[in-house]
Enzyme design. Structure first.
Site, PDB file in Angstrom:
ATOM      1  N   LYS A   1     -30.570  -2.554  16.869  1.00 39.30           N
ATOM      2  CA  LYS A   1     -31.550  -1.880  17.748  1.00 39.30           C
ATOM      3  C   LYS A   1     -32.660  -2.844  18.125  1.00 39.30           C
ATOM      4  CE  LYS A   1     -30.787   2.709  15.937  1.00 39.30           C
ATOM      5  NZ  LYS A   1     -31.005   3.500  14.720  1.00 39.30           N
TER       6      LYS A   1
ATOM      7  N   GLN B   1     -34.942   5.887  10.918  1.00 35.46           N
ATOM      8  CA  GLN B   1     -33.513   5.763  10.656  1.00 35.46           C
ATOM      9  C   GLN B   1     -33.062   6.774   9.599  1.00 35.46           C
ATOM     10  OE1 GLN B   1     -31.432   3.758  12.320  1.00 35.46           O
ATOM     11  NE2 GLN B   1     -29.648   4.309  11.111  1.00 35.46           N
TER      12      GLN B   1
ATOM     13  N   ASP C   1     -35.049   9.855  19.703  1.00 36.22           N
ATOM     14  CA  ASP C   1     -33.783  10.376  19.179  1.00 36.22           C
ATOM     15  C   ASP C   1     -33.510  11.795  19.703  1.00 36.22           C
ATOM     16  OD1 ASP C   1     -32.212   8.767  17.467  1.00 36.22           O
ATOM     17  OD2 ASP C   1     -33.637   8.995  15.814  1.00 36.22           O
TER      18      ASP C   1
HETATM   19  N1  GUN Z   1     -28.439   6.997  11.683  1.00 31.13           N
HETATM   20  C1  GUN Z   1     -27.239   6.850  12.284  1.00 31.13           C
HETATM   21  N2  GUN Z   1     -27.342   7.089  13.607  1.00 31.13           N
HETATM   22  C2  GUN Z   1     -28.629   7.395  13.855  1.00 31.13           C
HETATM   23  C3  GUN Z   1     -29.359   7.732  15.036  1.00 31.13           C
HETATM   24  O1  GUN Z   1     -28.814   7.817  16.147  1.00 31.13           O
HETATM   25  N3  GUN Z   1     -30.687   7.980  14.862  1.00 31.13           N
HETATM   26  C4  GUN Z   1     -31.285   7.903  13.655  1.00 31.13           C
HETATM   27  N4  GUN Z   1     -32.593   8.169  13.597  1.00 31.13           N
HETATM   28  N5  GUN Z   1     -30.648   7.591  12.537  1.00 31.13           N
HETATM   29  C5  GUN Z   1     -29.325   7.341  12.639  1.00 31.13           C
END
Ligand code: GUN
Length: 299
Positions: free
Chosen positions: A55, A99, A122
């Protein structure tokens, strides 16, 4: 029946990232603003570390500011909430992502709902779920939003009247996916582990989205000939054929049998997976423009 068209999510995600980069360049040139994405990682889960690194890298590659915060696995929930509060008030931060999964001693819903809804890139905050459900301007969860983009790129923008089935009812994928397809005027079924005659339900669908986390569950004979099949599953299974102790990634759809029946299908890997971060970057640009009250530039 000829073999299904492979939906290339990797290529689509590359194009989307290029459009995001073009928008970022315009925001800098025309408004003197650089969108910023903050990612908070608690603990040392190896898969999460990889996600967060990717990311950060892709955020910088599209010209945006990336802010990364790491907290130890035994950090208190209050310490995480204080970090989120600081980011909510930081004008350089337009998007915040915590996350998941979080360590067991933290209340995931409480943490997510502490993020300001307009910075919740998100789209997991209960306010954004409610906005999506009621047709108000929302942040839309990245994975289902990416699936919708792939479906429209494959079938065209008009999905009116198509029968869609979403297998899986998670808050992160299944439920928002169903809502997005409903908003696109599809007739939507949400199926799950208790659904009776699941194969029959699937066989009626022009669009099938599988998001259950069960390797190879959807077989070719569950699929309507010509259907568009979107496989959200990313499951690691043993692959003794590759050598002792080896594994491979597979989807929720049995690709080999499905591709002989479907009209189009996403592979795993290389289908939905690469879309998620690209959509996250797009959501960050959207959040930045909304925060500043400016129209999102055309790419
Ligand atoms: N963990 C795995 N995929 C994601 C996601 O798309 N967003 C977040 N916040 N955590 C994750």
């Amino acid at each position: 029946m000829s073999e299904a068209k492979r939906i290339d999510g990797k290529a689509f995600a590359e194009g989307l990232r290029a459009r995001v980069a073009a928008k970022v360049a315009k925001l800098k040139a025309e408004h003197g603003v650089t969108p910023g994405l903050a990612v908070v990682l608690v603990g040392e889960d190896p898969a999460s570390q990889v996600y967060v690194r990717n990311k950060g890298k892709q955020t910088v590659e599209t010209g945006m500011n990336s802010f990364e915060f790491k907290m130890p696995a035994d950090a208190t929930e209050d310490a995480l909430l204080a970090k989120i509060d600081a980011l909510n008030h930081d004008p350089a931060v337009h998007g915040i992502l915590v996350q998941l999964p979080l360590p067991k001693h933290m209340d995931e819903a409480k943490v997510i709902n502490a993020i300001h809804p307009d910075k919740d890139v998100d789209g997991f905050h209960v306010i954004n779920s409610g906005r999506l459900m009621t047709g108000q301007e929302a942040m839309i969860p990245c994975t289902p939003f990416g699936c919708l983009m792939l479906i429209k790129d494959t079938l065209g923008d008009d999905l009116s009247g198509k029968r869609a089935i979403v297998v899986g009812r998670s808050n992160i994928v299944g439920k928002p996916m169903a809502q997005l397809l409903l908003d696109a005027n599809c007739t939507v079924t949400i199926a799950h582990s208790r659904t009776r005659d699941l194969a029959d339900e699937c066989r009626r669908a022009d669009i099938l989205v599988a998001a259950v986390g069960r390797p190879h569950m959807v077989k070719g004979d569950w699929i309507k000939p010509g259907a568009c099949v979107i496989d959200v599953g990313i499951n690691r299974i043993d692959a003794p054929d590759l050598g002792e102790g080896k594994t491979r990634l597979v989807g929720d759809v049995d690709f080999a049998s499905a591709q002989a029946v479907a009209g189009s299908i996403t592979p795993v890997p290389g289908g939905v997976g690469p879309m998620t971060i690209a959509v996250l970057l797009a959501n960050t640009v959207t959040a930045c423009c909304r925060a500043l009250g400016i129209a999102e530039p055309a790419a």
